[in-house]
Design an enzyme around this catalytic site. Sequence first.
Site, PDB file in Angstrom:
ATOM      1  N   VAL A 301      27.838  38.500 -10.680  1.00  0.00           N
ATOM      2  CA  VAL A 301      26.291  39.034 -10.336  1.00  0.00           C
ATOM      3  C   VAL A 301      25.295  38.033 -10.671  1.00  0.00           C
ATOM      4  O   VAL A 301      24.165  38.216  -9.900  1.00  0.00           O
ATOM      5  CB  VAL A 301      26.142  40.259 -11.152  1.00  0.00           C
ATOM      6  CG1 VAL A 301      24.776  40.964 -10.872  1.00  0.00           C
ATOM      7  CG2 VAL A 301      27.238  41.330 -10.883  1.00  0.00           C
ATOM      8  N   GLU A 306      21.595  39.750  -4.982  1.00  0.00           N
ATOM      9  CA  GLU A 306      21.768  41.180  -4.329  1.00  0.00           C
ATOM     10  C   GLU A 306      20.720  41.735  -3.465  1.00  0.00           C
ATOM     11  O   GLU A 306      20.825  42.481  -2.563  1.00  0.00           O
ATOM     12  CB  GLU A 306      21.935  42.379  -5.644  1.00  0.00           C
ATOM     13  CG  GLU A 306      23.258  42.151  -6.265  1.00  0.00           C
ATOM     14  CD  GLU A 306      23.090  40.950  -7.414  1.00  0.00           C
ATOM     15  OE1 GLU A 306      24.033  40.835  -8.210  1.00  0.00           O
ATOM     16  OE2 GLU A 306      22.061  40.373  -7.500  1.00  0.00           O
ATOM     17  N   ASP A 348      11.838  30.509  34.679  1.00  0.00           N
ATOM     18  CA  ASP A 348      11.643  30.984  35.742  1.00  0.00           C
ATOM     19  C   ASP A 348      10.237  30.791  36.342  1.00  0.00           C
ATOM     20  O   ASP A 348       9.364  30.763  35.622  1.00  0.00           O
ATOM     21  CB  ASP A 348      12.133  32.778  36.007  1.00  0.00           C
ATOM     22  CG  ASP A 348      12.187  32.978  37.623  1.00  0.00           C
ATOM     23  OD1 ASP A 348      12.509  32.157  38.496  1.00  0.00           O
ATOM     24  OD2 ASP A 348      11.680  34.142  37.839  1.00  0.00           O
ATOM     25  N   ASP A 656      18.211  36.292  37.280  1.00  0.00           N
ATOM     26  CA  ASP A 656      17.979  35.594  35.979  1.00  0.00           C
ATOM     27  C   ASP A 656      19.051  36.450  34.883  1.00  0.00           C
ATOM     28  O   ASP A 656      18.907  35.625  33.797  1.00  0.00           O
ATOM     29  CB  ASP A 656      16.666  35.720  35.421  1.00  0.00           C
ATOM     30  CG  ASP A 656      15.634  35.145  36.333  1.00  0.00           C
ATOM     31  OD1 ASP A 656      15.892  33.829  36.825  1.00  0.00           O
ATOM     32  OD2 ASP A 656      14.820  35.930  36.808  1.00  0.00           O
TER      33      ASP A 656
END
Length: 932
Positions: A301, A306, A348, A656
């Site tokens: 732990v 966590e 584009d 595209d």
Amino acid sequence: MRKDEGAGAASGSGPFPPVRELTAGDVFASLDTSRRGLSAAQARTRLGRYGPNELPRAQGRAVWRQLGAQFTDLFAVVLIVASGITFLAYGLQEPRDVGTLQLAVAILGVVVLNAAIGFAQEYSAERTAEALEAMVPHTCRVVRGGERLEVPARELVPGDVVVLEAGDAVSADCRVVEAHELEVNNAPLTGESNAVARSAEPVTAGPPLEARNCVFMGTDVVAGSGRAVVFATGAATEFGRIYRLAAAAPRQKTPLQVQVASMARRVAGAALAIGALLFAVRLPTGESMVTLFVFALGVMVALVPEGLPATLSVSLAIGVRRMARRQALIKQLLAVEALGSTTVVCTDKTGTLTQAEMTVTQVWAEGVPHAVSGVGYTPSGEVADAASVREVLRVAALCCNARLVPAEGPGGGEHRRVLGDTTEGALLVVAAKAGLDLGAEEAAAPRTTEYPFDSTRKLMTTVHKRGTGYQACVKGAPGELLARCTRVAWEGRCGPLTAQDRAAVVQASDGLASQGLRVLAVARRDVDKPRPAQEEAESGLTLLGLVGMLDPPRPEVTDAVAACRQAGLRIVMVTGDHPLTGEAVARRVGIVRRPDPVVVTGARLDTMDDEALDTLLAEPSELLLCRVSPEHKMRVVTAFQRRGEVVAVTGDGANDAPALKHADIGVAMGASGTDVAREAASMVLLDDSFASIAAAVRLGRAVYQNIRKFLVYLFSHNLGELVPILAATFAGFPLVPISAVQILAIDLGSDVLPALALGAEPPESDVMERPPRSRRERLFSAPVVGRIVFLGGIQAVCVTAVFFWHIDASGIPFEDFTKETPAYREAITMVQAGIVLSQFFNALTVRSERQSIRTVGLLSNPALLAAGGFGVALMVAISCLPPLQAVFNTAPLDAADWAVLAGLGTLPLLADEARKAWLRRRDERRMTGAQR
């Protein structure tokens, strides 16, 4: 007719001849229809046979699968295992410790909390994306049973006769059987912005999109009118073919996904290995197996952060919300960070860099150029010396069939849209800018006849009644029109067109063309009858001037391109348009600045193997890819990724979509983009603004910086938790200096909120001045690990020293200590409190890598101070309140203890400030040396 006939007609396969090779009459017979269209019964039958005319919706994961996926993350698995071990330890303990049960439930709660946060963020983003409106038009006009009807577009079937007019959207793939100056805009499929003419004549076999007698789903009619017969619907269309291509492309994992998965494996492996090692080391001591299990669990732990999954999800969600305020919809949380790591942007042109609205920028009249301000179809702007060009623009506007109508939707204001050819729309707009009342001009000069444009003459002529006579208005290609001119009207004179005048016109036309403008010449002639012969109307003309126009870049694009360049991003234009047009736009927005960019067409790409393509992309030249297909775009993206680049692809058309999905981050236009493009993309720009790309990169980089900040913050205290346990083990101390439940209290109670506050840190001022990081760079890079060890090592030494100092001060031998020994409870309380206090100061120092806390501002992140204050207050409560003392086995500390811990807690901050100062001085010395 078989169900696959539509696809066969489009592609040239199947038992039926391709409809593009047939005469109009044979088309009807081939598709089992007639000029009167289908009957209602036939339409219903075929709808049942072929299905609705719509693209299949993407099959998303079921909700339970989406939720379940949150528990398969390796961090979640590690925590579930930790919870299982804790439950097992509780079951084996004699007597059973309620604290162990509380710990097991708490760890399991962490897993559920992390899963809920991640699921909520992804589910919300997906539902928002589904709400985007689809591109395919809702209704269309058809002829059925000889009657002209309007039907839902989804009910179109092969054999339907569709009526096409300027301004219509095409709802299916159709073979034209009747055309009257019909022109369409194929940009959504091909990327080419210029309108293309359509005819009803048969054509030879070839690529479907090049068939001049076909129109395709997703395109628009910009001029003329006609009728066409549907031969393919839904997924069988060319639009559907590209959709399937995009659907088949696998979604690429982002760099952060890869790195977090790698980090989780390493942390989990280290936690299990160290826990097992220490379990084995302490096994010969004779301790019970249950005690050793709990001990090993404490080590594990201590190493597992966590709160990291929840912190990571919320940090990305903060980035999503910030981008949403910039009109950027993020469909996947991890796409936020992917933008920050982008090294190449393949963009584009049409609709992305440009506005997809032709705009006149110069009028050449009276022998001189006249600049025109304003862009698009909004008639705001002005023409320099408008009086000198009014006659040119009056004649050009009269020789147009297009119409300007108010833009649809709320907030349209003065904006207009064009019904008809976009070139003619640009002429109408510039005429309005020059002060011409188009309605009044048409009323004063009613049209009596027209000779439409054709590709042979390259001219269009209209004849108008003007006073007691008639006037022919002509516009067309400069070379063709100039050859028909004999007179000129400019510079206050109207006389013969001399050789010197012709040379001036040619020079002016070439100059406009060299700027990437489409050039039209305008002329007139007085005639003596309302319907003169075409040859008479188009000869002996008087030249008035030239008009230059282009599809203008979006106004914000130039600054956005400059910001991306400064950030070290390589921008490559990938377009289906002509190379000259692409280069002109690239120069205007700053993508091309050198005189010799590398321009590569799709035809050349077809001749290149992968090695040649890799060599081309490796060159540091300015690169433009023109006349490319969807397959070309995917190949280029793959080649860049093969070189280790993180690729973002922007676009709005269906063409595209495959590249958008295959890229590391696909960015689609939300307002003008197609539904296929939006579905394939990871991010949708709701305002279609390319400037949002630069803003998103900035925010994405900030997200990655913030992730590294809270990683340093979270993992540095892991050393403070682990080192005392290791020291106690090797020193022979029988108990742990800090228990698993205390570690969980630190990780969740004192660390999560400050980590979240660090995740909300705004971008640092120089974030866009740094080069993009390499795809190979890890979250736990050498500098990050070094800083974790540096800050964590100071914490570890301090809390370990405090623990053993307190144990030795008690004078009790090691073997006599039990969990209930007051000195032991005080010592472990000091360890926990020391870690919490040092983490408070640690949070302040990790806010920047080089800048002093004084420069950043101690109070500039009040949420961080509040979160840290909450953690300290919680620690005070754990120390002082009896119910919490019982859970955590702690004891109250006096003022002297808190003073010692606070002094030790400031050491990481002071040490890191000294480190930062040394780094700044070193950088200054290097800069001074470089300047010399």
